[in-house]
Design a protein around this motif. Sequence first.
Motif, PDB file in Angstrom:
ATOM      1  N   ALA A   1       0.812  -1.212   0.000  1.00  0.00           N
ATOM      2  CA  ALA A   1       0.000   0.000   0.000  1.00  0.00           C
ATOM      3  C   ALA A   1       0.850   1.269   0.000  1.00  0.00           C
ATOM      4  O   ALA A   1       0.347   2.347  -0.308  1.00  0.00           O
ATOM      5  CB  ALA A   1      -0.928  -0.001   1.212  1.00  0.00           C
ATOM      6  N   HIS A   2       2.121   1.147   0.340  1.00  0.00           N
ATOM      7  CA  HIS A   2       2.950   2.334   0.523  1.00  0.00           C
ATOM      8  C   HIS A   2       4.044   2.507  -0.516  1.00  0.00           C
ATOM      9  O   HIS A   2       4.664   3.572  -0.585  1.00  0.00           O
ATOM     10  CB  HIS A   2       3.530   2.343   1.934  1.00  0.00           C
ATOM     11  CG  HIS A   2       2.446   2.433   2.947  1.00  0.00           C
ATOM     12  ND1 HIS A   2       1.771   3.602   3.207  1.00  0.00           N
ATOM     13  CD2 HIS A   2       1.851   1.490   3.716  1.00  0.00           C
ATOM     14  CE1 HIS A   2       0.827   3.372   4.102  1.00  0.00           C
ATOM     15  NE2 HIS A   2       0.858   2.099   4.418  1.00  0.00           N
TER      16      HIS A   2
ATOM     17  N   ALA B   1      -1.986   3.759  -0.533  1.00  0.00           N
ATOM     18  CA  ALA B   1      -2.349   4.602   0.599  1.00  0.00           C
ATOM     19  C   ALA B   1      -2.532   6.044   0.139  1.00  0.00           C
ATOM     20  O   ALA B   1      -1.866   6.502  -0.790  1.00  0.00           O
ATOM     21  CB  ALA B   1      -1.271   4.528   1.667  1.00  0.00           C
TER      22      ALA B   1
ATOM     23  N   GLN C   1      -2.826  -4.454  -3.196  1.00  0.00           N
ATOM     24  CA  GLN C   1      -3.163  -3.426  -2.212  1.00  0.00           C
ATOM     25  C   GLN C   1      -3.556  -2.113  -2.880  1.00  0.00           C
ATOM     26  O   GLN C   1      -2.960  -1.717  -3.886  1.00  0.00           O
ATOM     27  CB  GLN C   1      -1.979  -3.189  -1.270  1.00  0.00           C
ATOM     28  CG  GLN C   1      -1.516  -4.434  -0.552  1.00  0.00           C
ATOM     29  CD  GLN C   1      -2.627  -5.152   0.168  1.00  0.00           C
ATOM     30  OE1 GLN C   1      -3.349  -4.562   0.963  1.00  0.00           O
ATOM     31  NE2 GLN C   1      -2.800  -6.434  -0.126  1.00  0.00           N
TER      32      GLN C   1
END
Length: 158
Positions: free
Chosen positions: A61-62, A89, A86
């Motif tokens: 996510a990052h 973010a 994912q």
Amino acid sequence: MSTTTVPSVTTRHPAPTDHDHNRDDDHDWTRLVAAVQRSGQYATRQKAERTTRTVLSALGAHVIGDERVDLARALPEEAARLIASQIPATHPLTAAEFVDEVASRTAGATPATARWDVSSVLSVLPPLIGDALVTRILAQLPAGYALLFGRADLTPTP
């Protein structure tokens, strides 16, 4: 089929198939989990696999953009799916917040055990993905992640 000839011996090998690729990928995933098990000194393969899945999902996510694509390409297929599945973010987390996020995804985890888990997974990635990609990933993440990847954090603090 291909043919390998050695003096007085001829061996026939079946042509590679998708099934063989899956077997190789399963082997690569098993090696990744085994490396995490050794790094984290986990008692069981199952604990190492759960930890690997949790940390890679959080990382997915990052890490964004080309680095995310290149990271997924460099890892075994199972790990790549965890990264790529994912949703990115909306804001970057500090390294401490990232560790807290992993703790929130792990039953019974404390910040200290989550930090151990994160480091156990991320520190085995550089030999697999290469130092250049690790450097690119660290450049897009907030300061503090280098230690989680097993590198000295030489970024000056504001």
